[in-house]
Write a protein that holds these residues in place. Structure first.
Motif, PDB file in Angstrom:
ATOM      1  N   UNK A   1      61.210  39.029  27.355  1.00  0.00           N
ATOM      2  CA  UNK A   1      62.138  39.131  28.497  1.00  0.00           C
ATOM      3  C   UNK A   1      61.649  39.280  29.739  1.00  0.00           C
ATOM      4  N   UNK A   2      60.252  40.009  29.866  1.00  0.00           N
ATOM      5  CA  UNK A   2      59.609  40.142  30.991  1.00  0.00           C
ATOM      6  C   UNK A   2      58.572  38.797  30.895  1.00  0.00           C
ATOM      7  N   UNK A   3      58.084  38.550  32.207  1.00  0.00           N
ATOM      8  CA  UNK A   3      57.212  37.525  32.284  1.00  0.00           C
ATOM      9  C   UNK A   3      56.033  37.935  33.103  1.00  0.00           C
ATOM     10  N   UNK A   4      54.758  38.321  32.498  1.00  0.00           N
ATOM     11  CA  UNK A   4      53.693  38.840  33.325  1.00  0.00           C
ATOM     12  C   UNK A   4      52.916  37.670  33.705  1.00  0.00           C
ATOM     13  N   UNK A   5      52.601  37.275  34.798  1.00  0.00           N
ATOM     14  CA  UNK A   5      51.704  36.135  35.367  1.00  0.00           C
ATOM     15  C   UNK A   5      50.306  36.865  35.988  1.00  0.00           C
ATOM     16  N   UNK A   6      49.290  36.462  35.184  1.00  0.00           N
ATOM     17  CA  UNK A   6      47.765  36.992  35.577  1.00  0.00           C
ATOM     18  C   UNK A   6      47.143  35.851  36.357  1.00  0.00           C
ATOM     19  N   UNK A   7      47.286  36.065  37.411  1.00  0.00           N
ATOM     20  CA  UNK A   7      46.490  35.030  38.490  1.00  0.00           C
ATOM     21  C   UNK A   7      44.977  35.879  38.560  1.00  0.00           C
ATOM     22  N   UNK A   8      43.987  35.064  38.240  1.00  0.00           N
ATOM     23  CA  UNK A   8      42.626  35.452  38.238  1.00  0.00           C
ATOM     24  C   UNK A   8      41.755  34.677  38.969  1.00  0.00           C
ATOM     25  N   UNK A   9      40.872  35.082  39.803  1.00  0.00           N
ATOM     26  CA  UNK A   9      39.761  34.329  40.235  1.00  0.00           C
ATOM     27  C   UNK A   9      38.458  34.720  39.305  1.00  0.00           C
ATOM     28  N   UNK A  10      38.537  35.824  38.725  1.00  0.00           N
ATOM     29  CA  UNK A  10      37.274  36.257  37.626  1.00  0.00           C
ATOM     30  C   UNK A  10      37.451  35.294  36.784  1.00  0.00           C
ATOM     31  N   UNK A  11      36.535  34.291  36.456  1.00  0.00           N
ATOM     32  CA  UNK A  11      36.761  33.636  34.828  1.00  0.00           C
ATOM     33  C   UNK A  11      36.893  34.593  33.626  1.00  0.00           C
ATOM     34  N   UNK A  12      37.825  34.373  33.052  1.00  0.00           N
ATOM     35  CA  UNK A  12      38.427  35.302  31.801  1.00  0.00           C
ATOM     36  C   UNK A  12      38.045  34.375  30.360  1.00  0.00           C
ATOM     37  N   UNK A  13      37.373  34.776  29.627  1.00  0.00           N
ATOM     38  CA  UNK A  13      37.197  34.057  28.257  1.00  0.00           C
ATOM     39  C   UNK A  13      38.401  34.137  27.279  1.00  0.00           C
ATOM     40  N   UNK A  14      38.695  33.012  26.435  1.00  0.00           N
ATOM     41  CA  UNK A  14      39.884  33.082  25.624  1.00  0.00           C
ATOM     42  C   UNK A  14      40.004  34.580  25.196  1.00  0.00           C
ATOM     43  N   UNK A  15      38.906  35.003  24.497  1.00  0.00           N
ATOM     44  CA  UNK A  15      39.021  36.249  23.830  1.00  0.00           C
ATOM     45  C   UNK A  15      39.481  37.325  24.944  1.00  0.00           C
ATOM     46  N   UNK A  16      39.163  37.300  26.007  1.00  0.00           N
ATOM     47  CA  UNK A  16      39.863  38.373  27.138  1.00  0.00           C
ATOM     48  C   UNK A  16      41.090  38.091  27.252  1.00  0.00           C
ATOM     49  N   UNK A  17      41.592  36.773  27.395  1.00  0.00           N
ATOM     50  CA  UNK A  17      42.779  36.542  27.661  1.00  0.00           C
ATOM     51  C   UNK A  17      43.878  36.825  26.395  1.00  0.00           C
ATOM     52  N   UNK A  18      43.178  36.571  25.414  1.00  0.00           N
ATOM     53  CA  UNK A  18      43.993  37.097  24.070  1.00  0.00           C
ATOM     54  C   UNK A  18      43.920  38.522  24.273  1.00  0.00           C
ATOM     55  N   UNK A  19      43.007  39.108  24.400  1.00  0.00           N
ATOM     56  CA  UNK A  19      43.161  40.769  24.398  1.00  0.00           C
ATOM     57  C   UNK A  19      43.963  41.490  25.588  1.00  0.00           C
ATOM     58  N   UNK A  20      44.156  40.707  26.476  1.00  0.00           N
ATOM     59  CA  UNK A  20      44.759  41.192  27.618  1.00  0.00           C
ATOM     60  C   UNK A  20      46.333  40.813  27.373  1.00  0.00           C
TER      61      UNK A  20
END
Length: 164
Positions: A1-20
């Motif tokens: 029901x919530x929507x978390x929009x992560x806007x990043x200028x730091x490169x994030x790996x898929x593993x970091x995205x998955x974990x976040x």
């Protein structure tokens, strides 16, 4: 029901995205009674988008916009603790040197549909889940996932088990 929009200028790996995404989902579901199926997280690389702070061009930065349902059952302290938990998670997963500049909790979801169903108001999750458990079970039998996972979560989570 919530929507978390992560806007990043730091490169994030898929593993970091998955974990976040997994960690933010866990934080939200532990703080509120939302089942994980209904927590949405997106990532947008903003490294090439201009940004301004104090009227001056900035290097971009990292920020999270959390669109949530606001209501009397959710206090300022709830939102402050949510921000602190998300900030800690960012520091553990990404690195304190890649600062998360901003977290905004936006209580702007007044209505919506997810998986073809109207979402409840903030604080109305338990009643909504109780009213729709038959639909969830039927969809789990007919469609499998993700409703099978939802039914299992409702059966396993201590804070939701009483709904059944």
């Amino acid at each position: 029901m919530p929507l978390y929009q992560i806007q990043h200028s730091t490169p994030l790996s898929q593993a970091q995205q998955d974990q976040l995404a997994a960690t933010i989902t866990s934080i939200h579901t532990q703080k509120f009674t939302t089942p994980s199926l209904f927590v949405n997280v997106t990532f947008t690389d903003t490294s090439s988008q201009p940004a301004y702070v104090a009227g001056k061009r900035s290097t971009g930065g990292n920020r999270i916009l959390a669109h949530v349902r606001h209501g009397p059952s959710r206090t300022q302290e709830d939102y402050n603790l949510l921000c602190a938990s998300i900030s800690s998670a960012w520091n553990e997963i990404v690195a304190p040197s890649e600062q998360l500049h901003t977290i905004f909790i936006l209580g702007d979801i007044v209505a919506g549909y997810e998986h073809g169903m109207a979402i409840p108001p903030a604080g109305g999750d338990r009643e909504w889940l109780r009213e729709n458990i038959g639909v969830f079970r039927e969809r789990a039998r007919g469609e499998g996932e993700p409703f099978g996972g939802l039914v299992r979560e409702l059966e396993e989570r201590a804070d939701l088990r009483g709904i059944l």
